[in-house]
Design an enzyme around this catalytic site. Structure first.
Site: not given
Ligand code: DON
Length: 311
Positions: A70, A73, A195, A247, A265
């Site tokens: 993320s 983003k 995405y 978040y 993540v």
């Molecule tokens: O959309 C998803 O599940 C992931 N590829 C992005 C998640 C992410 O890193 C969320 N934040 N920390």
């Protein structure tokens, strides 16, 4: 605890904190909801700090690629703002959600307008903008990130991308819901594909720190002085990552670290101190809110020792 004074010996400071935090117990857990992410060695740990004067420091696994997830983003947001400017804010808001990154609860209530560009729904709208604006969005996004990092050796990890695609039911729900509210212009699968590519970007701690220097440097590349985005856009991006970058743990990060920052993540966190540095920590074990446990600790210790908070 020693307090340091300018000019800082950054290498010595990060070495000391790295050693201290390496010895701490880490109850975190590696993200497993995307099978390809589970393969990472949970004990990886790296820190890198780069300054706007283009000095870079690092310790541990700071030169090893990891999945930035993320954190990417912020790159798509930056590119979308560069392309369509303030029109973006008609399609995505700038309020913290106080909910997990993939929560759907507010989206129906708020008629398909995501709370902010850093939760999944917001990042999906931003991807939709890039598809509408660019001829080859995946290629142009990659080139943009390579330029910010001053490094052509940055790529998508297609195994991670594929694994996300196979487990992306909730992201598909987000795009479909927003499409029903006319907040998605393009084909749903095309938006999801961009995405997932974006999330699969791999970078090292030092590449990531270098690429975030534009947000410490009023929107300018530190290594050429080229103005990539306006100073105002850079201010807005910093404000958004400060209030929404973690978040439902954004308040906690601001409280403990006191800098704008963004997590992923994959266990990466990058934070910026205006007019001075960007710092990245990578440690894949996550706390219960999905943010790197050691990453938060390192940054809290770092800004405390160096007294380099925006507050
Ligand atoms: O959309 C998803 O599940 C992931 N590829 C992005 C998640 C992410 O890193 C969320 N934040 N920390």
């Amino acid at each position: 605890m020693p307090l340091y004074f300018w000019p800082m010996n950054y290498q010595k400071i990060i070495n000391g904190i790295f050693k201290e935090v390496s010895e701490c117990k880490d109850n975190g857990i590696v993200a497993s909801y995307i099978p390809a992410l589970k393969k990472v060695n949970p004990n990886k740990f790296g820190v890198s700090l780069c300054t706007i004067k283009n000095d870079c420091f690092g310790v541990g696994d700071f030169e090893e690629k990891f999945s930035i997830q993320s954190i990417s983003k912020v790159f798509t947001l930056t590119l979308a703002l560069k392309l369509i400017g303030v029109k973006l804010w008609k399609r995505v808001d700038v309020e913290p959600s106080g909910d997990p990154f993939n929560s759907l609860v507010q989206l129906e209530f708020e008629k398909g307008i995501p709370r902010n560009p850093l939760i999944n729904s917001g990042a999906l709208v931003v991807c939709d903008v890039l598809i509408s604006e660019l001829k080859n969005p995946k290629k142009e996004l990659l080139q943009f990130v390579q330029k910010l990092a001053n490094n052509k050796n940055i790529n998508y990890n297609l195994e991670v991308m594929q694994s996300e695609t196979e487990h992306g039911f909730k992201n598909a729900a987000h795009v479909n819901l927003m499409k029903s509210f006319n907040n998605i212009e393009n084909d749903v699968d095309e938006v999801l594909d961009l995405y997932y590519h974006m999330c699969s970007l791999e970078m090292t701690c030092s590449e990531l720190a270098t690429s975030f220097l534009i947000f410490s440097n009023g929107g300018k590349l530190s290594y050429t002085n080229e103005q990539i985005i306006t100073r105002s856009a850079s201010k807005r991006i910093n404000a958004t990552i400060l209030t929404c970058g973690f978040y439902d743990e954004s308040g906690e990060f601001a409280f403990r670290v006191g800098l704008p920052g963004k997590s992923g993540v994959g266990g990466g966190i990058v934070a910026i101190y205006p007019n001075e540095y960007a710092i990245t920590v990578w440690s894949p074990k996550l706390n219960k809110n999905g943010n790197s446990l050691k990453g938060m600790t390192v940054l809290e210790k770092f800004t405390t020792k160096t007294a380099s908070s925006i507050f």
